[in-house]
Design a protein around this motif. Structure first.
Motif, PDB file in Angstrom:
ATOM      1  N   GLN A 179      36.221  44.015  29.880  1.00 60.13           N
ATOM      2  CA  GLN A 179      36.922  45.249  30.334  1.00 60.13           C
ATOM      3  C   GLN A 179      36.717  45.534  31.913  1.00 60.13           C
ATOM      4  OE1 GLN A 179      37.695  47.998  27.467  1.00 60.13           O
ATOM      5  NE2 GLN A 179      36.458  47.350  25.991  1.00 60.13           N
ATOM      6  N   PHE A 180      35.544  45.308  32.207  1.00 60.19           N
ATOM      7  CA  PHE A 180      35.037  45.388  33.558  1.00 60.19           C
ATOM      8  C   PHE A 180      36.249  44.625  34.383  1.00 60.19           C
ATOM      9  CE2 PHE A 180      30.607  46.266  32.538  1.00 60.19           C
ATOM     10  CZ  PHE A 180      30.816  47.492  32.225  1.00 60.19           C
ATOM     11  N   VAL A 181      36.468  43.094  34.176  1.00 63.78           N
ATOM     12  CA  VAL A 181      37.339  42.284  34.811  1.00 63.78           C
ATOM     13  C   VAL A 181      38.720  42.976  34.707  1.00 63.78           C
ATOM     14  CG1 VAL A 181      38.463  40.090  34.687  1.00 63.78           C
ATOM     15  CG2 VAL A 181      36.179  40.402  34.140  1.00 63.78           C
ATOM     16  N   GLU A 182      39.287  43.708  33.670  1.00 62.23           N
ATOM     17  CA  GLU A 182      40.557  44.215  33.753  1.00 62.23           C
ATOM     18  C   GLU A 182      40.532  45.468  34.695  1.00 62.23           C
ATOM     19  OE1 GLU A 182      41.794  45.419  29.658  1.00 62.23           O
ATOM     20  OE2 GLU A 182      41.496  43.283  29.002  1.00 62.23           O
ATOM     21  N   LEU A 183      39.582  46.137  34.614  1.00 63.07           N
ATOM     22  CA  LEU A 183      39.416  47.522  35.588  1.00 63.07           C
ATOM     23  C   LEU A 183      39.433  46.895  37.103  1.00 63.07           C
ATOM     24  CD1 LEU A 183      38.873  50.388  35.968  1.00 63.07           C
ATOM     25  CD2 LEU A 183      36.610  49.942  35.825  1.00 63.07           C
ATOM     26  N   ALA A 184      38.829  45.996  37.433  1.00 68.80           N
ATOM     27  CA  ALA A 184      38.752  45.385  38.812  1.00 68.80           C
ATOM     28  C   ALA A 184      40.159  44.820  39.109  1.00 68.80           C
ATOM     29  CB  ALA A 184      37.883  44.142  38.901  1.00 68.80           C
ATOM     30  N   LYS A 185      40.792  44.153  38.259  1.00 74.48           N
ATOM     31  CA  LYS A 185      42.158  43.979  38.662  1.00 74.48           C
ATOM     32  C   LYS A 185      43.183  45.386  38.812  1.00 74.48           C
ATOM     33  CE  LYS A 185      42.140  39.537  35.983  1.00 74.48           C
ATOM     34  NZ  LYS A 185      42.689  38.757  34.867  1.00 74.48           N
ATOM     35  N   PRO A 204      35.033  50.976  47.842  1.00 74.17           N
ATOM     36  CA  PRO A 204      34.058  50.242  48.455  1.00 74.17           C
ATOM     37  C   PRO A 204      33.585  48.999  47.649  1.00 74.17           C
ATOM     38  CG  PRO A 204      33.017  52.137  48.638  1.00 74.17           C
ATOM     39  CD  PRO A 204      34.441  52.371  48.171  1.00 74.17           C
ATOM     40  N   ALA A 205      33.174  49.231  46.440  1.00 72.90           N
ATOM     41  CA  ALA A 205      32.371  48.352  45.440  1.00 72.90           C
ATOM     42  C   ALA A 205      33.461  47.166  45.446  1.00 72.90           C
ATOM     43  CB  ALA A 205      32.090  49.240  44.354  1.00 72.90           C
ATOM     44  N   LEU A 206      34.598  47.303  45.484  1.00 74.76           N
ATOM     45  CA  LEU A 206      35.724  46.310  45.125  1.00 74.76           C
ATOM     46  C   LEU A 206      35.428  45.210  46.115  1.00 74.76           C
ATOM     47  CD1 LEU A 206      39.111  48.053  44.825  1.00 74.76           C
ATOM     48  CD2 LEU A 206      37.766  46.765  43.079  1.00 74.76           C
ATOM     49  N   GLU A 207      34.877  45.488  47.543  1.00 73.99           N
ATOM     50  CA  GLU A 207      34.651  44.401  48.390  1.00 73.99           C
ATOM     51  C   GLU A 207      33.265  43.930  48.509  1.00 73.99           C
ATOM     52  OE1 GLU A 207      35.852  45.448  52.235  1.00 73.99           O
ATOM     53  OE2 GLU A 207      37.688  45.817  51.945  1.00 73.99           O
ATOM     54  N   ARG A 208      32.111  44.753  47.960  1.00 73.97           N
ATOM     55  CA  ARG A 208      30.832  44.302  47.840  1.00 73.97           C
ATOM     56  C   ARG A 208      30.462  43.831  46.510  1.00 73.97           C
ATOM     57  NH1 ARG A 208      30.094  49.995  48.469  1.00 73.97           N
ATOM     58  NH2 ARG A 208      28.778  50.702  46.810  1.00 73.97           N
ATOM     59  N   SER A 209      31.003  43.758  45.728  1.00 74.53           N
ATOM     60  CA  SER A 209      30.817  43.446  44.360  1.00 74.53           C
ATOM     61  C   SER A 209      31.838  42.208  43.812  1.00 74.53           C
ATOM     62  CB  SER A 209      30.594  44.370  43.307  1.00 74.53           C
ATOM     63  OG  SER A 209      29.922  45.413  43.586  1.00 74.53           O
ATOM     64  N   ALA A 210      31.176  40.956  43.096  1.00 82.60           N
ATOM     65  CA  ALA A 210      31.965  40.182  42.484  1.00 82.60           C
ATOM     66  C   ALA A 210      31.473  40.135  41.206  1.00 82.60           C
ATOM     67  CB  ALA A 210      31.755  38.845  43.381  1.00 82.60           C
ATOM     68  N   ILE A 211      32.498  40.289  39.884  1.00 82.53           N
ATOM     69  CA  ILE A 211      31.771  40.044  38.903  1.00 82.53           C
ATOM     70  C   ILE A 211      31.389  38.850  38.307  1.00 82.53           C
ATOM     71  CG2 ILE A 211      32.766  40.365  36.281  1.00 82.53           C
ATOM     72  CD1 ILE A 211      34.618  42.479  37.262  1.00 82.53           C
ATOM     73  N   ARG A 212      30.281  38.761  37.709  1.00 80.06           N
ATOM     74  CA  ARG A 212      29.768  37.358  37.304  1.00 80.06           C
ATOM     75  C   ARG A 212      30.535  36.735  35.946  1.00 80.06           C
ATOM     76  NH1 ARG A 212      23.915  39.948  36.215  1.00 80.06           N
ATOM     77  NH2 ARG A 212      25.241  41.025  34.800  1.00 80.06           N
ATOM     78  N   GLU A 253      29.750  50.763  40.400  1.00 83.65           N
ATOM     79  CA  GLU A 253      29.390  49.579  41.000  1.00 83.65           C
ATOM     80  C   GLU A 253      28.841  48.508  40.003  1.00 83.65           C
ATOM     81  OE1 GLU A 253      26.348  50.996  43.481  1.00 83.65           O
ATOM     82  OE2 GLU A 253      27.692  51.995  45.006  1.00 83.65           O
ATOM     83  N   LEU A 254      28.162  49.145  38.779  1.00 84.73           N
ATOM     84  CA  LEU A 254      27.754  48.147  37.850  1.00 84.73           C
ATOM     85  C   LEU A 254      28.831  47.397  37.333  1.00 84.73           C
ATOM     86  CD1 LEU A 254      25.044  50.419  36.195  1.00 84.73           C
ATOM     87  CD2 LEU A 254      24.506  48.414  37.529  1.00 84.73           C
ATOM     88  N   ALA A 255      29.745  48.214  37.028  1.00 81.22           N
ATOM     89  CA  ALA A 255      31.017  47.378  36.277  1.00 81.22           C
ATOM     90  C   ALA A 255      31.677  46.725  37.186  1.00 81.22           C
ATOM     91  CB  ALA A 255      32.133  48.549  36.067  1.00 81.22           C
ATOM     92  N   LEU A 256      31.777  46.519  38.396  1.00 82.65           N
ATOM     93  CA  LEU A 256      32.299  45.680  39.278  1.00 82.65           C
ATOM     94  C   LEU A 256      31.471  44.358  39.761  1.00 82.65           C
ATOM     95  CD1 LEU A 256      34.381  48.069  41.795  1.00 82.65           C
ATOM     96  CD2 LEU A 256      35.170  46.677  39.695  1.00 82.65           C
ATOM     97  N   ALA A 257      30.125  44.615  39.097  1.00 78.61           N
ATOM     98  CA  ALA A 257      29.163  43.502  39.438  1.00 78.61           C
ATOM     99  C   ALA A 257      29.093  42.772  38.122  1.00 78.61           C
ATOM    100  CB  ALA A 257      27.875  44.081  39.914  1.00 78.61           C
TER     101      ALA A 257
END
Length: 376
Positions: free
Chosen positions: A345-351, A167-175, A270-274
């Motif tokens: 690395q958070f950006v890579e994880l989100a992808k 769910p964190a994929l939808e409610r978070s956007a990496i800055r 959640e922190l990573a995906l934010a």
């Protein structure tokens, strides 16, 4: 008009409550629902009258479980009786692995033949892989929130498993970048036992960074159920801390944060995906620590587990280690390259986590008879 789908949803902690509420909203777009089960504030907003307080199940560690065993066993029996009396069309049990497996086993033994789904796979990749085959007898399908779990469950002979995303994929956007100045987040966990073990550590971290030039304030998100307790504890700290419990305030804090001191758990993802740099620890009781040593698990923070490498500093200890955590957080605040590398690395994880995701509502509906789906 099709009759409503009678669904029993069982959540034992805040992360499960969020998953359950999200699932209910997705299902309501397609079918009518008659909702029963166990949940917290988010499921309550969706119309669930919880069978008992969800907080009764929010325990972590052998010591905490042993202390509340009579209550937990009574809650298992109460849940099983509710399912057998209500005969829902589908049962979805969310995380709380021991509780969920025990309930599923007992309702099967009692003769319930409807579909029983487990939302959030057990971590058989880290501990007791033989559980995969055992729970195949209880669950018709597992809805996994981590991308690598379907293959692992398949290899271990577990139930059918489908990746439905986190769910964190939808409610978070990496800055795109870490702000120059902002709140330092203190995240001591959400369960009573975790708070007891981690709040003293957070007090030391707060004292160390209250006057740091890049820290605008100290913010400590906590569940509403623990708000009064946490406010009481933090009011005695030497450093002023803003304690927040509502979703809007937590989201704003994550969006503005410069860094976080976090307890290992869902919040680290959640922190990573934010895009919030972090240092992670977990203060365990001694039986937990011995079990952790026995499985030779290298990581505790979810970003590390999912990436299969050390993205953020983490570790398990049996007593608070303020010096190590303070040093790691200072590095994030004063070495911009360290914080930037975490975010990269958070950006890579989100992808990676955004690929091949199935809607969890689709999987629930796939287990229902056609008579309940006419008109969808």
């Amino acid at each position: 008009m099709a009759e409503p789908v009678r669904i029993f949803v069982g959540a034992g902690e805040l992360s499960g409550d969020h998953l359950g509420a999200d699932l209910v909203r997705r299902l309501r777009r397609r079918v009518g629902l008659d909702l029963s089960g166990i949940g917290g504030p988010e499921l309550s907003e969706e119309g669930l009258h919880s069978l008992f307080p969800m907080s009764d199940l929010a325990v972590m560690g052998i010591v905490d479980v042993a202390a509340r065993f009579p209550l937990l066993w009574w809650r298992v029996r109460q849940t099983v009786n509710s399912i057998m009396h209500g005969r829902p069309d589908v049962v979805v049990l969310i995380d709380s692995q021991v509780f969920s497996a025990t309930v599923a086993k007992r309702v099967r033994k009692a003769g319930y033949r409807g579909p029983v789904l487990l939302y959030v796979a057990p971590s058989v990749w880290a501990f007791r892989p033989q559980r995969a085959r055992i729970i195949r007898n209880y669950f018709d399908e597992i809805l996994a929130i981590y991308h690598f779990e379907p293959q692992i469950l398949r290899d271990l002979g577990g139930p059918t498993t489908t990746y439905v995303g986190h769910p964190a994929l939808e409610r978070s956007a990496i800055r795109p970048r870490v702000p120059e100045r902002g709140p330092l987040l203190l995240l001591p966990g959400s369960r009573a036992g975790e708070l007891r073990r981690h709040l003293p550590l957070m007090a030391e971290i707060a004292k160390a960074f209250v006057a740091h030039p890049r820290v605008s304030e100290l913010v400590l998100p906590t569940p509403t159920s623990e708000l009064a307790h946490v406010e009481g504890v933090t009011s005695r700290w030497t450093a002023p801390v803003r304690v927040v419990s509502d979703t809007v305030a937590k989201k704003a804090a994550f969006a503005e944060a410069i860094a976080a001191a976090a307890t290992a758990g869902t919040v680290t993802l959640e922190l990573a995906l934010a895009g919030v740099p972090m240092a992670v620890t977990y203060v365990s009781d001694r039986p937990q620590y011995r079990r952790w040593l026995s499985i030779d698990r290298p990581f505790t923070a979810l970003p590390n587990i999912l990436a299969r490498r050390r993205v953020v500093p983490d570790g398990v200890v049996t007593s608070a280690d303020p010096k190590t955590m303070i040093a790691e957080i200072r590095r994030l605040l004063e070495d911009r390259a360290t914080a930037s590398e975490q975010v990269r690395q958070f950006v890579e994880l989100a992808k990676l986590m955004s690929s091949n995701v199935t809607d969890p509502a689709e999987r629930v509906l796939a287990h229902l008879p056609q008579r309940l789906l006419s008109g969808t």
